[in-house]
Enzyme design. Structure first.
Site, PDB file in Angstrom:
ATOM      1  N   ASP A  39      34.282 -94.001  -8.759  1.00  0.00           N
ATOM      2  CA  ASP A  39      34.717 -92.670  -8.331  1.00  0.00           C
ATOM      3  C   ASP A  39      35.780 -92.839  -7.239  1.00  0.00           C
ATOM      4  O   ASP A  39      35.656 -93.677  -6.350  1.00  0.00           O
ATOM      5  CB  ASP A  39      33.532 -91.862  -7.798  1.00  0.00           C
ATOM      6  CG  ASP A  39      33.852 -90.383  -7.676  1.00  0.00           C
ATOM      7  OD1 ASP A  39      33.310 -89.587  -8.453  1.00  0.00           O
ATOM      8  OD2 ASP A  39      34.666 -90.024  -6.782  1.00  0.00           O
ATOM      9  N   ASN A  97      26.816 -82.903 -13.543  1.00  0.00           N
ATOM     10  CA  ASN A  97      27.028 -81.485 -13.272  1.00  0.00           C
ATOM     11  C   ASN A  97      27.496 -80.794 -14.551  1.00  0.00           C
ATOM     12  O   ASN A  97      28.344 -81.329 -15.270  1.00  0.00           O
ATOM     13  CB  ASN A  97      28.076 -81.314 -12.165  1.00  0.00           C
ATOM     14  CG  ASN A  97      27.552 -81.749 -10.810  1.00  0.00           C
ATOM     15  OD1 ASN A  97      26.438 -81.394 -10.438  1.00  0.00           O
ATOM     16  ND2 ASN A  97      28.332 -82.517 -10.075  1.00  0.00           N
ATOM     17  N   VAL A 106      35.472 -81.578 -13.175  1.00  0.00           N
ATOM     18  CA  VAL A 106      36.285 -82.179 -14.242  1.00  0.00           C
ATOM     19  C   VAL A 106      35.635 -81.856 -15.587  1.00  0.00           C
ATOM     20  O   VAL A 106      34.472 -82.224 -15.826  1.00  0.00           O
ATOM     21  CB  VAL A 106      36.420 -83.703 -14.062  1.00  0.00           C
ATOM     22  CG1 VAL A 106      37.273 -84.298 -15.178  1.00  0.00           C
ATOM     23  CG2 VAL A 106      37.012 -84.034 -12.702  1.00  0.00           C
ATOM     24  N   HIS A 110      30.771 -86.393 -17.519  1.00  0.00           N
ATOM     25  CA  HIS A 110      30.661 -87.625 -16.724  1.00  0.00           C
ATOM     26  C   HIS A 110      29.301 -87.677 -16.080  1.00  0.00           C
ATOM     27  O   HIS A 110      28.793 -86.682 -15.575  1.00  0.00           O
ATOM     28  CB  HIS A 110      31.768 -87.727 -15.672  1.00  0.00           C
ATOM     29  CG  HIS A 110      31.989 -86.490 -14.869  1.00  0.00           C
ATOM     30  ND1 HIS A 110      32.580 -85.356 -15.391  1.00  0.00           N
ATOM     31  CD2 HIS A 110      31.679 -86.179 -13.585  1.00  0.00           C
ATOM     32  CE1 HIS A 110      32.641 -84.416 -14.467  1.00  0.00           C
ATOM     33  NE2 HIS A 110      32.088 -84.886 -13.354  1.00  0.00           N
TER      34      HIS A 110
HETATM   35  P1  5GP Z   1      32.055 -83.354 -10.696  1.00  0.00           P
HETATM   36  O1  5GP Z   1      32.073 -82.540  -9.448  1.00  0.00           O
HETATM   37  O2  5GP Z   1      32.926 -82.760 -11.776  1.00  0.00           O
HETATM   38  O3  5GP Z   1      30.660 -83.685 -11.154  1.00  0.00           O
HETATM   39  O4  5GP Z   1      32.650 -84.762 -10.292  1.00  0.00           O
HETATM   40  C1  5GP Z   1      33.982 -85.110 -10.432  1.00  0.00           C
HETATM   41  C2  5GP Z   1      34.158 -86.465  -9.768  1.00  0.00           C
HETATM   42  O5  5GP Z   1      35.362 -87.016 -10.221  1.00  0.00           O
HETATM   43  C3  5GP Z   1      34.218 -86.392  -8.241  1.00  0.00           C
HETATM   44  O6  5GP Z   1      33.192 -87.211  -7.696  1.00  0.00           O
HETATM   45  C4  5GP Z   1      35.613 -86.910  -7.934  1.00  0.00           C
HETATM   46  O7  5GP Z   1      35.658 -87.686  -6.756  1.00  0.00           O
HETATM   47  C5  5GP Z   1      35.964 -87.714  -9.162  1.00  0.00           C
HETATM   48  N1  5GP Z   1      37.376 -87.784  -9.471  1.00  0.00           N
HETATM   49  C6  5GP Z   1      38.251 -86.728  -9.527  1.00  0.00           C
HETATM   50  N2  5GP Z   1      39.480 -87.162  -9.868  1.00  0.00           N
HETATM   51  C7  5GP Z   1      39.381 -88.500 -10.044  1.00  0.00           C
HETATM   52  C8  5GP Z   1      40.326 -89.503 -10.412  1.00  0.00           C
HETATM   53  O8  5GP Z   1      41.512 -89.243 -10.656  1.00  0.00           O
HETATM   54  N3  5GP Z   1      39.858 -90.788 -10.501  1.00  0.00           N
HETATM   55  C9  5GP Z   1      38.549 -91.097 -10.249  1.00  0.00           C
HETATM   56  N4  5GP Z   1      38.227 -92.391 -10.360  1.00  0.00           N
HETATM   57  N5  5GP Z   1      37.645 -90.180  -9.900  1.00  0.00           N
HETATM   58  C10 5GP Z   1      38.043 -88.897  -9.804  1.00  0.00           C
END
Ligand code: 5GP
Length: 125
Positions: A39, A97, A106, A110
């Site tokens: 992440d 999530n 996103v 994931h």
């Molecule tokens: P969500 O809130 O959708 O469950 O988690 C999205 C995760 O994606 C977050 O922990 C955020 O830090 C991670 N993330 C967002 N953009 C990127 C990216 O461009 N690269 C990586 N490696 N992680 C990302």
């Protein structure tokens, strides 16, 4: 901004771009069904994201529509990533999530893997 997980898949989401190699990521594992990478904003000493290679918005979309082989491959990949990272002995946490109230940002499924310290309560109270 949390997403609506009932919306159709957006092929321009950031994880789709990572899968296509358009954006770099620190890959820790890859197979036919899954990609795992660190992440970008870690919330624990170890924070890895595992995504299916197929285009699924969320766990809801994936569990309802993915073929059995993709589901089996993805679930096994999550376990393999944690095992390979040495997380089993001390323990780890999985989190996915789904949609607005979860804070999903996103819109490509994931699974977060957290480890490396005592992780505290499951949810903020
Ligand atoms: P969500 O809130 O959708 O469950 O988690 C999205 C995760 O994606 C977050 O922990 C955020 O830090 C991670 N993330 C967002 N953009 C990127 C990216 O461009 N690269 C990586 N490696 N992680 C990302």
């Amino acid at each position: 901004m949390p997403i609506d997980a009932t919306l159709p898949y957006d092929p321009d989401n950031i994880f789709a771009k990572i899968l296509r190699g358009e954006i770099p990521s620190k890959t820790v594992y890859e197979d036919e069904h899954a990609l795992a990478f660190h992440d970008v904003n870690p919330q624990a000493p170890q924070h890895i994201l595992v995504i299916p290679k197929g285009a699924y918005v969320s766990w809801d979309d994936f569990s309802a529509h993915a073929p059995d082989a993709e589901i089996a491959g993805f679930v096994r990949a999550v376990g393999t990533v944690a095992r390979n990272a040495g997380m089993v002995a001390e323990g780890y946490r999985l989190l996915a999530n789904i949609g607005q109230q979860s804070g999903q940002e996103v819109p490509h499924l994931h699974v977060h893997i957290f480890a490396g310290k005592p992780l505290g309560p499951m949810l903020v109270r």
